[in-house]
Design a protein around this motif. Structure first.
Motif, PDB file in Angstrom:
ATOM      1  N   GLY A 264      45.574  42.336  34.823  1.00 34.07           N
ATOM      2  CA  GLY A 264      46.495  43.354  34.337  1.00 34.07           C
ATOM      3  C   GLY A 264      45.828  44.382  33.449  1.00 34.07           C
ATOM      4  N   GLU A 265      44.840  43.946  32.688  1.00 31.58           N
ATOM      5  CA  GLU A 265      44.135  44.836  31.764  1.00 31.58           C
ATOM      6  C   GLU A 265      43.002  45.601  32.436  1.00 31.58           C
ATOM      7  OE1 GLU A 265      42.919  42.064  28.835  1.00 31.58           O
ATOM      8  OE2 GLU A 265      44.953  41.746  28.041  1.00 31.58           O
ATOM      9  N   GLY A 266      42.754  45.317  33.719  1.00 27.21           N
ATOM     10  CA  GLY A 266      41.691  46.021  34.425  1.00 27.21           C
ATOM     11  C   GLY A 266      40.308  45.540  34.056  1.00 27.21           C
ATOM     12  N   VAL A 267      40.202  44.308  33.547  1.00 23.77           N
ATOM     13  CA  VAL A 267      38.911  43.749  33.153  1.00 23.77           C
ATOM     14  C   VAL A 267      38.170  43.198  34.358  1.00 23.77           C
ATOM     15  CG1 VAL A 267      37.785  41.957  31.768  1.00 23.77           C
ATOM     16  CG2 VAL A 267      39.729  43.229  30.832  1.00 23.77           C
ATOM     17  N   THR A 268      38.918  42.591  35.285  1.00 22.05           N
ATOM     18  CA  THR A 268      38.314  42.009  36.478  1.00 22.05           C
ATOM     19  C   THR A 268      38.804  42.745  37.719  1.00 22.05           C
ATOM     20  OG1 THR A 268      40.074  40.349  36.370  1.00 22.05           O
ATOM     21  CG2 THR A 268      37.896  39.688  35.597  1.00 22.05           C
ATOM     22  N   ALA A 269      38.028  42.609  38.798  1.00 24.27           N
ATOM     23  CA  ALA A 269      38.305  43.399  39.997  1.00 24.27           C
ATOM     24  C   ALA A 269      39.283  42.729  40.951  1.00 24.27           C
ATOM     25  CB  ALA A 269      37.000  43.693  40.726  1.00 24.27           C
ATOM     26  N   MET A 270      39.350  41.390  40.948  1.00 24.38           N
ATOM     27  CA  MET A 270      40.236  40.737  41.914  1.00 24.38           C
ATOM     28  C   MET A 270      40.574  39.319  41.477  1.00 24.38           C
ATOM     29  SD  MET A 270      37.531  40.142  45.064  1.00 24.38           S
ATOM     30  CE  MET A 270      35.766  40.081  44.666  1.00 24.38           C
ATOM     31  N   GLU A 271      41.637  38.789  42.064  1.00 24.46           N
ATOM     32  CA  GLU A 271      42.020  37.397  41.885  1.00 24.46           C
ATOM     33  C   GLU A 271      42.632  36.885  43.178  1.00 24.46           C
ATOM     34  OE1 GLU A 271      45.266  36.323  39.320  1.00 24.46           O
ATOM     35  OE2 GLU A 271      46.387  38.165  39.719  1.00 24.46           O
TER      36      GLU A 271
END
Length: 426
Positions: A264-271
């Motif tokens: 949600g915070e845009g820290v990671t690219a995918m889940e």
């Protein structure tokens, strides 16, 4: 079963601890309450958490009943339901994913047979009922259904020079390396919760041996074979790239700084997550989530028997305790009344199970539409293994996958643990 090298001995002990918890040896809350109807659900984030409470209050007022509604985090719910089921004291209404867990509860006489009891049955898509149907009888009512896939931040992919989602495992690994080279954490993972990690081994097994191979292994209680070991090797191969966010080992799924919050915070690219992911991303991060959120299927594996159109997934539903009052069954249909269900779809970002989707969700949001389209083109589905299989088996698969990801066990150790769990269950 031989003892794996190094720390895996502790992991094997953890498997035994799970079995104890599921057998009722661990402490847990029961379904006891002074209220007329107790309801345990996992919608523990607003707005749907408050919506469910409002529906319970309104139904209670109409029928002169009191409700004890408990919104419980996903893993905590699983931890509580095991001992509650063993004690025979389950809530009147409780969340279920169907499959083997529900089947065991049915066999124990804990769940009410809903066959012919739901006045709203004609409003529900018959396909959505399958996971909750055991030996031809219906034991739960679905309210949401979908699939697990990769939710990805399109802007972060573009920043790393990735123009399109990967279609093969080799392309996926190349994209992970490209994201790392761009200084972006490729994947968000809730290592502390275990269940999100099991999606990786499950999908790789599906892609390598296919759904038929997975079904045959479960029927035999034997996951020996090159294909299942290869799935473990590929999980380890991914983990060796260190693709997950810092501190993933202790991260939970829906809490602050957890898997969903990182997305949600845009820290990671995918889940790799189910249909509920976009809403939880927003809830956990307190943001509007990624501006450009995409969705793609788990990649195929070269030479594998599984197709990219075969999905891991399932739904969310509610079962009713065998000794629950009749009003508990009525309450399920109250949730499905068109006005109520339409509101729940919006508030919970649900993927509808209605026979007439247009009637309750004429303006389905873009995220839910992605899942609906995936379901429409699916050539096969597999229920999450920690729900499809008996609880003791699913728990070991979750723990063993964690061991692979943390480098604590090998793929051979994984197979030994799972086969031993099946043998103990026989």
């Amino acid at each position: 079963m031989r003892n794996p090298l190094g720390r895996p001995k502790a992991l094997l002990a953890a498997g035994a601890a799970t079995a104890l918890a599921l057998s009722g040896a661990a402490c847990g809350d029961s379904g006891e309450s002074d209220a007329d109807i107790t309801w345990w659900h996992i919608q523990n984030q607003d707005p749907l958490m408050s919506t469910w409470q409002e529906f319970a209050d309104d139904f209670g007022d109409e029928h002169d009943l009191s409700f004890d509604v408990q919104a419980i985090e996903n893993q905590s719910f699983k931890d509580r339901m095991g001992p509650a089921s063993q004690s025979g004291d389950v809530p009147d209404v409780f969340h279920t994913w169907g499959g083997g867990v529900l089947a065991e509860q049915v066999e124990a006489g804990l769940v009410k047979d809903l066959t012919g009891q739901l006045d709203c049955i004609d409003s529900i898509n018959p396909i959505a009922l399958e996971a909750y149907t055991i030996d031809g009888k219906l034991y739960a009512m679905p309210f949401d259904a979908g699939v697990v896939g990769f939710w990805y931040n399109i802007d972060l992919f573009a920043e790393a020079g990735i123009e399109a989602p990967p279609q093969t495992w080799d392309e996926f690994l190349a994209d992970v390396e490209a994201l790392k080279a761009a200084g972006i954490a490729p994947i968000a993972l809730a290592g502390a919760d275990q269940w999100p990690g099991h999606y990786y081994w499950t999908y790789l097994a599906m892609r390598i041996v296919g759904l038929d191979g997975l079904e045959q292994a479960a029927a035999a209680g034997d996951f020996s074979g090159e294909g299942f070991e290869q799935a473990g090797d590929l999980v380890a191969e991914l983990a060796a790239l260190e693709p997950f966010q810092p501190g993933f080992e202790s991260a939970s799924y829906g809490e602050a700084d957890g898997q969903a919050a990182n997305m949600g915070e845009g820290v990671t690219a995918m889940e790799l997550m189910g249909q509920w992911a976009p809403q939880v991303q927003r809830d956990a991060s307190g943001t509007d989530g990624p501006a450009n959120l995409g969705f793609f299927p788990f990649p195929t594996v070269e030479g594998g028997a599984g197709a990219g159109t075969e999905w891991l997934g399932g739904g969310n539903g509610y079962a009713v305790a065998a000794d629950a009052p009749d009003e508990a069954v009525e309450f399920l249909c109250y949730l499905m009344e068109p006005e109520n269900y339409a509101r729940a779809i919006v508030d919970g970002n649900l993927t509808p199970v209605a026979a007439d989707t247009e009637a309750v969700a004429p303006d389905l949001n873009a995220d839910a539409q992605k899942v609906v389209e995936a379901l429409a083109t699916a050539t096969g589905t597999q229920l999450y293994l920690d729900q499809a299989y008996p609880p003791a088996i699913g728990g070991v698969i979750n723990e063993a996958t964690e061991g692979l990801i943390l480098g604590q066990i090998t793929s051979e150790d994984f197979i030994e643990m799972v086969n031993a769990a099946w043998a103990a269950e026989a």
